[in-house]
Design an enzyme around this catalytic site. Structure first.
Site, mmCIF file in Angstrom:
data_model
loop_
_atom_site.group_PDB
_atom_site.id
_atom_site.type_symbol
_atom_site.label_atom_id
_atom_site.label_comp_id
_atom_site.label_asym_id
_atom_site.label_seq_id
_atom_site.Cartn_x
_atom_site.Cartn_y
_atom_site.Cartn_z
ATOM 1 N N ARG A 254 -6.757 -38.054 -36.673
ATOM 2 C CA ARG A 254 -7.725 -37.990 -35.571
ATOM 3 C C ARG A 254 -7.640 -36.654 -34.827
ATOM 4 O O ARG A 254 -7.456 -36.600 -33.607
ATOM 5 C CB ARG A 254 -7.476 -39.149 -34.586
ATOM 6 C CG ARG A 254 -7.768 -40.509 -35.168
ATOM 7 C CD ARG A 254 -7.150 -41.629 -34.329
ATOM 8 N NE ARG A 254 -7.405 -41.471 -32.916
ATOM 9 C CZ ARG A 254 -8.498 -41.896 -32.279
ATOM 10 N NH1 ARG A 254 -9.451 -42.510 -32.968
ATOM 11 N NH2 ARG A 254 -8.635 -41.736 -30.984
ATOM 12 N N ARG B 24 0.850 -1.184 0.000
ATOM 13 C CA ARG B 24 0.000 0.000 0.000
ATOM 14 C C ARG B 24 0.894 1.245 0.000
ATOM 15 O O ARG B 24 1.915 1.276 0.660
ATOM 16 C CB ARG B 24 -0.897 0.025 1.227
ATOM 17 C CG ARG B 24 -1.994 -1.019 1.205
ATOM 18 C CD ARG B 24 -2.950 -0.839 2.375
ATOM 19 N NE ARG B 24 -4.025 -1.812 2.337
ATOM 20 C CZ ARG B 24 -5.136 -1.691 1.629
ATOM 21 N NH1 ARG B 24 -5.301 -0.603 0.879
ATOM 22 N NH2 ARG B 24 -6.076 -2.604 1.654
ATOM 23 N N ARG C 51 -20.751 -26.530 11.511
ATOM 24 C CA ARG C 51 -19.457 -25.882 11.724
ATOM 25 C C ARG C 51 -19.274 -24.769 10.686
ATOM 26 O O ARG C 51 -19.830 -24.806 9.590
ATOM 27 C CB ARG C 51 -18.302 -26.881 11.574
ATOM 28 C CG ARG C 51 -18.364 -28.066 12.524
ATOM 29 C CD ARG C 51 -17.992 -27.659 13.945
ATOM 30 N NE ARG C 51 -17.826 -28.805 14.812
ATOM 31 C CZ ARG C 51 -18.803 -29.412 15.469
ATOM 32 N NH1 ARG C 51 -20.047 -28.979 15.328
ATOM 33 N NH2 ARG C 51 -18.571 -30.452 16.252
ATOM 34 N N ILE D 199 -7.951 -12.403 -7.481
ATOM 35 C CA ILE D 199 -8.580 -13.719 -7.306
ATOM 36 C C ILE D 199 -10.100 -13.604 -7.323
ATOM 37 O O ILE D 199 -10.793 -14.608 -7.544
ATOM 38 C CB ILE D 199 -8.122 -14.398 -6.004
ATOM 39 C CG1 ILE D 199 -8.618 -13.637 -4.767
ATOM 40 C CG2 ILE D 199 -6.615 -14.569 -5.977
ATOM 41 C CD1 ILE D 199 -8.477 -14.413 -3.484
ATOM 42 N N ASP D 200 -10.638 -12.399 -7.110
ATOM 43 C CA ASP D 200 -12.096 -12.227 -7.049
ATOM 44 C C ASP D 200 -12.763 -12.259 -8.418
ATOM 45 O O ASP D 200 -13.974 -12.433 -8.504
ATOM 46 C CB ASP D 200 -12.448 -10.894 -6.376
ATOM 47 C CG ASP D 200 -12.087 -10.874 -4.899
ATOM 48 O OD1 ASP D 200 -12.012 -11.959 -4.305
ATOM 49 O OD2 ASP D 200 -11.874 -9.785 -4.354
ATOM 50 N N MET E 111 -13.840 -15.509 -0.207
ATOM 51 C CA MET E 111 -13.659 -14.091 -0.508
ATOM 52 C C MET E 111 -14.633 -13.639 -1.592
ATOM 53 O O MET E 111 -15.142 -14.429 -2.366
ATOM 54 C CB MET E 111 -12.219 -13.824 -0.935
ATOM 55 C CG MET E 111 -11.223 -13.936 0.213
ATOM 56 S SD MET E 111 -9.539 -13.502 -0.298
ATOM 57 C CE MET E 111 -8.692 -13.532 1.273
ATOM 58 N N GLY E 112 -14.855 -12.334 -1.638
ATOM 59 C CA GLY E 112 -15.769 -11.755 -2.613
ATOM 60 C C GLY E 112 -16.658 -10.714 -1.974
ATOM 61 O O GLY E 112 -17.799 -10.998 -1.639
ATOM 62 N N SER F 86 -6.750 -34.870 -24.806
ATOM 63 C CA SER F 86 -6.050 -34.492 -26.037
ATOM 64 C C SER F 86 -6.604 -33.211 -26.657
ATOM 65 O O SER F 86 -5.932 -32.575 -27.463
ATOM 66 C CB SER F 86 -6.136 -35.626 -27.069
ATOM 67 O OG SER F 86 -5.629 -36.826 -26.541
ATOM 68 N N GLY G 102 -2.172 -38.043 -28.133
ATOM 69 C CA GLY G 102 -2.354 -38.645 -29.447
ATOM 70 C C GLY G 102 -1.593 -37.867 -30.496
ATOM 71 O O GLY G 102 -0.441 -37.473 -30.285
#
Length: 845
Positions: free
Chosen positions: A798, A136, A342, A213-214, A256-257, A591, A636
């Site tokens: 393929r 900060r 809990r 991360i949010d 979190m959020g 694959s 593959g």
């Protein structure tokens, strides 16, 4: 997880114009699968990496100096951003700087602003947090602090800044840029700098990368770090479920959020939670009664565990905060549910640890694009940030996204929750609906269809197991039950269908919902799977069985074999009328080689397993210093897994079946490795990895290449091979694979629903009656199998004809410091090969 564009880089380095299949999808994604065509212009690096790359010079100011910094809360993947920005800047002929401790370092200057070398960021991909720090900085909020920051940048010759952080950090950067001319003018007027000193730095260019991360910034489907946080949450909840089931307990899990419920929502979808609280979508007026009713019904069905997920910013419809303690007390009320309850608050464990494969890929690709964006910027260019939509990486105006993000918070504060949901992306809303369908669908009888519209739908897995198969089956079954359809499991593929349907118990039997409900986190395939095609089981037998069991539709989950199976069934409709039923395929294979999609279930799980394996191997290689590991990957004849894993672990070379492998290529790479280790000054993180797809060559495999490297090194370094094998199929599916499995499976059943029962003639005439769901570019679409068969499938190999991800291979080489190498000559075939061998036609040089 959700991942990317075929024509990535419409201009040199402009990424993903029409995909990151997702993901990042995976990220992809989704991440759908990430793809990027790099039409890179390059120049001789300032500090030449071991590769000694040099191509045509780029027309730009020489030695432009670009600074990279991280700010705000840390998130997994920030180090990958720094690494890619530093190396891409050097590759493009610029000087790269890192600003340590965020804006604090910018204000303090001196040793906090450090010029970076190519090797300074070696090994950073596997490190969590941010190695250049974040802090900060109250001083930067004041103009005096920004004056000092501007002065420090000028003294270091820097006028381009790439910032990885949240919306607050990026907003501060935009303000800094807007004030830049007046800051320079003030520095000159006060005598801090001279007019000559600022002459070359009149304009400040800034590009943002969202590290959070949010996943709370509007305008992008995923932010760097969000899928790593989701992975931590899913891991914790999976562990909690075991003890909850053992004691028949309830757990309230807080994640979190504050203003964004993305983590809570995705975790609820991925883990099959019983109830969910998020800021954007509060429950109806009486949420207590609603929760009690849902959980009571689940307990009556026989569930021994209850999981309630709550975002830290959860509110009720009147804007009152809902706390975990309040939820716990309600669940434990002796006059109500009376559950032993809990609370678990996950806290900062969600932020910690190394980045998952998707976040590494997303961070790397966005870092590359950020360097290009900052070099292309003009004084008139608006401050932009690098975003991803489904699998498409794009540049977007920063402040528009920030304002939209603030609008979400304002909408929540003013209790306009419909407006808040509308401001989130389409995937957010769809996942919320998916969660409601899969948790409360059997309780809400309003969703049931009329009796005549209800269908009998067969579920069958075909091919090798892949992470997310069980989550897809669970979601599909839950949706069917909520609509009144009858979902039927066909165990062990077409082989089980043909040979064991009459056994006791037979291979064709109804689902037990109580059992299926626990499949969200299970790997493999609980209803079994088999590679056998309908033609091998007997097409007539399969057609007769479909008629015998009166299936109205088929839902297939699997890889290329499943695609081939749908193709065979479609073609056999003329001969067998019972096959004139709608059928759709949800691609699921490590694959990622199914035509019609850029992302397949299981590919993200596979990448996570492979990256984790490579991290451990690389640690061993680094500890013993001069050692190279050659790792064989699955896939593959598709090099998708090898390429994206190479991007995630910083491979020195990746060998693919699409390019081939020759003795000349090996010789060039041996020479390169000798140069690399010759420059090694005994520093750590000196281990190297080479990845080779299992089908890259008919001659050269991992062991042989390791032996060649060892022999050619003449004692200068060592080499070993590593073969992770089937562990790449993964155990517990990734959060991305689980979430996408739910979303895509429900869409598949909805597609089958459109046809209804007894529609043989309509099915016969409609190409969409046999389809593949996929993520392409920025859309989730269904494509007719007939179109894919005829136009987009490379049947001998393929795989799809177009490998949307192949251009990322160049990014792997550039950031890994690999020199440009000579591709193998294409094989001659047919008459031409015979004529050349006989000397009837000269060999082309």
């Amino acid at each position: 997880m959700p991942i990317f564009d075929r024509a990535i880089f419409s201009r040199p380095l402009s990424i993903l114009n029409n995909p990151f299949p997702a993901l990042f999808a995976l990220v992809l994604l989704s991440a759908s699968s990430l793809g990027i065509r790099l039409l890179l212009s390059s120049t001789t690096p300032h500090r030449v990496p071991p590769s000694k790359m040099s191509t045509a010079p780029v027309k730009m100011a020489p030695k432009k100096k670009i600074a990279i910094m991280t700010s705000g809360g840390d998130s997994p993947g920030m180090n990958a951003v720094v690494r890619s920005c530093v190396r891409m800047a050097i590759h493009m002929g610029c000087d790269a700087y890192c600003v340590y401790e965020g804006y604090e370092g910018l204000v303090r200057g001196g040793d906090f602003i450090k010029q970076m070398d190519w090797f300074d960021v070696r090994g950073w991909l596997s490190e969590g947090g941010t190695l250049i720090g974040t802090a900060r900085c109250m001083a930067f909020y004041e103009r005096a602090g920004r004056l000092t920051a501007a002065k420090n940048m000028i003294l270091n010759g820097i006028d381009a800044l790439i910032i990885c952080g949240g919306d607050g950090s990026l907003t501060g950067a935009d303000r800094f840029r807007a004030e830049w001319p007046s800051l320079l003018e003030e520095l000159v007027s006060t005598g801090e700098l001279t007019a000559e000193q600022i002459q070359a730095y009149k304009h400040l260019n800034i590009v943002g990368i969202v590290g959070s991360i949010d996943n709370d910034l509007s305008g992008t489907d995923a932010t760097v770090g969000c899928y790593s946080a989701l992975a931590r949450i899913c891991l914790c909840i999976d562990m909690i479920e075991a003890t909850a089931s053992s004691h028949s307990r309830a757990f309230v899990v807080e994640v979190m959020g504050r203003h964004c419920g993305w983590l809570a929502l995705m975790a609820a979808v991925a883990t099959g939670a019983d109830f969910l609280f998020i800021p954007e979508k509060p429950r109806e007026d009486n949420w207590r009664e609603e929760m009690r009713s849902v959980i009571q019904q689940h307990r009556k069905l026989g569930k021994r565990k209850t999981i309630v997920l709550i975002a830290e910013g959860a509110l009720d419809k009147f804007g009152n905060k809902i706390s975990p303690e309040e939820v716990r007390d309600l669940l434990a009320d002796k006059n109500g549910l009376a559950l032993d309850t809990r609370i678990t608050t996950l806290g900062h464990v969600q932020r910690g640890g190394t980045a998952v494969a998707y976040d590494r890929m997303l961070a790397t690709l966005q870092g590359v694009e950020a360097v290009k964006a900052v070099l292309e910027a003009t004084p008139e260019t608006k401050t932009c940030f690098i975003a991803i939509t489904e699998n498409k990486i794009v540049r977007k105006p920063l402040m528009e996204a920030v304002l939209d993000t603030k609008q979400v918070a304002k909408a929540i504060e003013s209790q306009d929750f419909d407006g808040a949901m509308a401001l989130r992306d389409a995937e957010f809303s769809e996942q919320y609906k998916s969660f409601m369908m899969t948790t409360a669908g059997q309780i809400d009888h309003e969703t049931l269809l009329p009796e005549k519209e209800r269908m009998k739908i067969g579920f069958i897995n075909v091919g090798a197991p892949a992470g997310g198969m069980n989550a897809a089956v669970r979601a599909g079954v839950s949706y069917c039950l909520s609509r009144g359809h009858e979902p039927i499991a066909i165990h062990n593929g077409f082989a089980g269908f043909a040979r064991h349907h009459a056994d006791s118990p037979g291979s064709v039997r109804p689902f037990d919902w109580l059992e299926v409900d626990g499949w969200a986190s299970k790997g493999g395939s609980e209803i079994g799977t088999n590679r056998e095609l309908p033609s091998e089981s007997g097409m007539e037998t399969i057609a007769n069985l479909i008629e015998q069991y009166q299936f109205d539709a088929l839902f297939l989950i699997g890889g290329f074999e499943a695609f081939h199976a749908v193709s065979q069934l479609r073609k056999a409709r003329e001969q067998y009328p019972s096959l004139c039923i709608p059928m759709t395929l949800l691609p699921a294979t490590v694959s990622n080689n199914v035509p019609g999609t850029e992302y397949s279930l299981g590919s993200d799980t596979c990448l996570n397993e492979l990256v984790d394996y490579c991290d451990k191997i690389k640690q061993s290689a680094s500890a013993t210093r001069r050692r190279v590991f050659v790792i064989e990957t699955q896939g593959g004849r598709s090099g998708y897994i090898a390429t994206l894993a190479g991007l995630g672990v910083g491979a020195s070379a990746v060998y693919l079946p699409e390019e081939g492998l020759s003795l000349e290529m090996l010789s060039e790479d041996v020479r390169h490795l000798k140069e690399v280790f010759a420059q090694d000054k005994g520093q750590s993180r000196a281990g190297r990895l080479i990845l080779i797809n299992e089908k890259a060559s008919k001659v050269y495999n991992a062991k042989l290449i390791a032996d060649i490297l060892r022999d050619e090194a003449h004692g200068r370094f060592e080499s070993r091979e590593g073969i992770p094998g089937h562990m790449q199929q993964g155990g517990v599916p990734s959060g991305m694979d689980r979430c996408r499995a739910v979303r895509l499976a429900i869409k598949c059943i909805q597609q089958l629903e459109k046809y209804g029962r007894n529609v043989h003639n309509r099915v016969k005439m409609d190409p969409m009656s046999a389809s593949v769901i996929g993520i392409k570019g920025a859309s989730v679409i269904f494509t007719p199998v007939q179109k894919l068969e005829e136009e987009e499938t490379d049947w001998p190999n393929r795989r799809p004809k177009a490998a949307f991800w192949l251009s990322m291979k160049e990014i792997v080489d550039i950031l890994g410091g690999r020199p440009r190498h000579t591709l193998p000559e294409p094989d001659l075939t047919g008459v031409k090969a015979k004529d050349v061998k006989r000397g009837l036609e000269p060999v082309a040089n």
